[in-house]
Design an enzyme around this catalytic site. Structure first.
Site, mmCIF file in Angstrom:
data_model
loop_
_atom_site.group_PDB
_atom_site.id
_atom_site.type_symbol
_atom_site.label_atom_id
_atom_site.label_comp_id
_atom_site.label_asym_id
_atom_site.label_seq_id
_atom_site.Cartn_x
_atom_site.Cartn_y
_atom_site.Cartn_z
ATOM 1 N N ASP A 55 -8.369 -20.915 18.467
ATOM 2 C CA ASP A 55 -7.267 -20.362 19.266
ATOM 3 C C ASP A 55 -6.088 -19.744 18.492
ATOM 4 O OD1 ASP A 55 -8.830 -22.006 20.779
ATOM 5 O OD2 ASP A 55 -7.241 -23.426 21.235
ATOM 6 N N GLN A 115 -5.787 -21.996 15.020
ATOM 7 C CA GLN A 115 -6.552 -23.226 14.835
ATOM 8 C C GLN A 115 -7.502 -22.988 13.674
ATOM 9 O OE1 GLN A 115 -6.746 -26.479 17.043
ATOM 10 N NE2 GLN A 115 -4.747 -25.687 16.487
HETATM 11 C C1 FRU Z 1 -9.480 -24.506 22.924
HETATM 12 C C2 FRU Z 1 -9.201 -25.865 22.297
HETATM 13 C C3 FRU Z 1 -7.842 -26.393 22.666
HETATM 14 C C4 FRU Z 1 -7.527 -27.317 21.537
HETATM 15 C C5 FRU Z 1 -8.129 -26.599 20.371
HETATM 16 C C6 FRU Z 1 -8.685 -27.486 19.318
HETATM 17 O O1 FRU Z 1 -10.391 -23.742 22.238
HETATM 18 O O2 FRU Z 1 -10.219 -26.766 22.653
HETATM 19 O O3 FRU Z 1 -7.766 -26.990 23.923
HETATM 20 O O4 FRU Z 1 -6.163 -27.529 21.376
HETATM 21 O O5 FRU Z 1 -9.167 -25.788 20.883
HETATM 22 O O6 FRU Z 1 -9.130 -26.758 18.219
#
Ligand code: FRU
Length: 496
Positions: A37, A53
């Site tokens: 994300d 992420q």
């Molecule tokens: C969405 C998600 C979010 C979480 C993140 C973890 O893709 O699952 O809800 O914060 O990725 O990497």
């Protein structure tokens, strides 16, 4: 052990080894390893910041998540910054998604989810998600002493503390607000809940902003909430969607609710959700407002279910969409590439009234790095029924787009792109019958983004396995006339 420092050292050492030609030309990819994300998309002291992420140590998702970081002064040319956050506190094993604002004191405030996960002796996993803050100057970030600022005790009984994440924070008339993804522990359905705070430290629960009342997902992730003119828009990324409605991509899909929000009561009234992108790879979008008032969105250009499909030799995996400006036309949320894209045009060709009664290639209309728009309309005294275009083609491999005017269906077919057969490879969507059909293609080395009828619909997909020298384009539209605008794009490698 200093996890953040180790990570910064690791990414610096490994990221530079990846040649620019092995990365996307004008889309963002992680410095090294895995990305999902977009996080903390914001403008701080005149500079755009986008975090992500990040698992630098592999090309798969891992719950021990970090925040990678890029900056840009124009949303086109980006720079890798050193990673901003790593899970280094007792309350967290992963730093999950979140957002950023410029705080009242002028610092850059990040709000994120601390994901805690421990395997207990009897095999039971203890999982808990809480919301935390970090403060920084655009380069270095420090987690706040009072973390977590929202935890189990601030959560209503019906919400599951194991799935409570992805705060999107904003400041309005001096009050802080955050929408957070949650899950009803009884109905097992996704919802978005609202919190408010006067100091960003002590938060109070304000209620449910929106929830899945049907088959729209077992968990809603990464909510975003903003306004465009007099409309309020909530977007969510939904897990476990069960519907045969072709507008909603089954499995993982992203919805937009366009409605009205009353900030005094915290109530939001919205119409039917719209599928935000109807292609293959689009999830967890996050938006920000630019200084000149445009709402810009970036999404993770991957379907979560394709997380295990990184090509073997690749040292990075995952990309962001090109930044999109969003607008509302007749109640429909439209998306188009930001106008700054023009900075990357190197060679432009405009051709009018082209005919292609059988599959045809046109001189100078090809390339792998492209911003191409085709407008299809009827030729004098003739009728047309189908339009078809192959792109990123070497004859054997390609992606094909077809618009059938007879039933108004648009079909995007990447079966010849070489992606794993276990992934979705054909999308067919009803976009309505039209005499004029317009499609814009942003084509990069590993992805395509399609914008139909000036952004009314978008369809995004990855093409990691499609050979890079496949750069042919062909068209077929018996009885039609086509106007084509082609801009070859130059690469904008992310700087170190
Ligand atoms: C969405 C998600 C979010 C979480 C993140 C973890 O893709 O699952 O809800 O914060 O990725 O990497």
């Amino acid at each position: 052990m200093d996890r953040l420092h180790d990570l910064q050292k690791y990414e610096d050492e490994h990221g530079r080894k990846i040649a620019d030609e092995n990365r996307p030309a004008f889309h963002l990819s992680p410095q090294i390893g895995w990305l999902n994300d977009p996080n903390g998309f914001s403008q701080y002291k005149g500079i755009y910041h986008l975090f992500y992420q990040y698992n630098p140590y592999g090309t798969r998702w891992d719950y021990r998540m970090n925040w990678g970081h890029w900056t840009s002064s124009d949303l086109i040319h980006w720079k890798f910054e050193k990673a901003a956050l790593a899970p280094d506190q007792p309350y967290e094993d992963g730093v999950f998604s979140g957002s950023a604002i410029t705080d009242k004191d002028g610092s850059h405030l990040l709000m994120y989810t601390a994901h805690y996960e421990k395997e207990e002796i009897c095999g039971q996993t203890i999982r808990r998600e809480t919301q935390c803050l970090a403060r920084g100057d655009g380069e270095n970030y420090i987690k706040l002493e009072g973390n977590p600022v929202i935890d189990e005790k601030d959560l209503p009984d019906y919400c599951d503390e194991r799935d409570f994440r992805d705060p999107k924070i904003w400041l309005e008339d001096g009050t802080y607000y955050a929408v957070i993804a949650a899950r009803n522990r009884h109905t097992k359905k996704g919802m978005v809940i609202l919190y408010a705070s006067e100091d960003a430290r002590k938060w109070s629960y304000k209620g449910i902003l929106e929830e899945n009342k049907g088959a729209l997902g077992t968990m809603w992730e990464c909510p975003d909430f903003f306004s465009i003119k007099d409309k309020n828009i909530l977007t969510v990324a939904a897990m476990g969607v069960r519907t045969d409605n072709p507008v909603y991509r089954n499995g993982f899909t992203t919805f937009a609710f366009v409605g009205e929000y009353d900030s005094k009561t915290g109530s939001f009234t919205a119409g039917e959700p719209q599928g935000l992108d109807l292609g293959f790879d689009f999830y967890a979008p996050q938006s920000m407002e630019t200084a000149d008032g445009r709402r810009i969105l970036v999404a993770w250009m991957q379907a979560p279910e394709s997380g295990g499909s990184c090509p073997e030799e690749m040292k990075w995996f995952g990309m962001m969409t090109f930044p999109r400006e969003i607008s509302i036309r007749k109640g429909i949320l439209c998306q188009n590439p930001i106008e700054e894209i023009r900075e990357l045009y190197v060679d432009s060709v405009f051709q009018k009234k082209l005919a292609a009664d059988a599959e045809t290639e046109f001189e100078a209309i090809n390339g792998r790095l492209l911003d191409l728009t085709v407008t299809v309309h009827e030729r004098e005294d003739q009728n047309w029924e189908n339009f078809s275009m192959k792109f990123a083609s070497n004859g054997k491999n390609y992606v094909r787009l077809t618009y059938r005017k007879t039933d108004g269906h648009l079909i995007v077919d990447r079966r010849k792109a070489g992606r794993s057969a276990s992934l979705c490879d054909v999308r067919e969507v009803d976009i309505g019958k039209r005499d004029t059909f317009k499609v814009r293609l942003l084509l990069d080395r590993f992805s395509f983004e399609l914008f139909v009828n000036d952004g009314e619909k978008s369809l995004t997909g990855t093409i990691y396995e499609l050979p890079l020298d496949a750069e042919g384009l062909s068209f077929e539209a018996a009885g039609a006339e086509m106007d084509i605008e082609k801009h070859a794009m130059k690469a904008a490698p992310v700087a170190f």
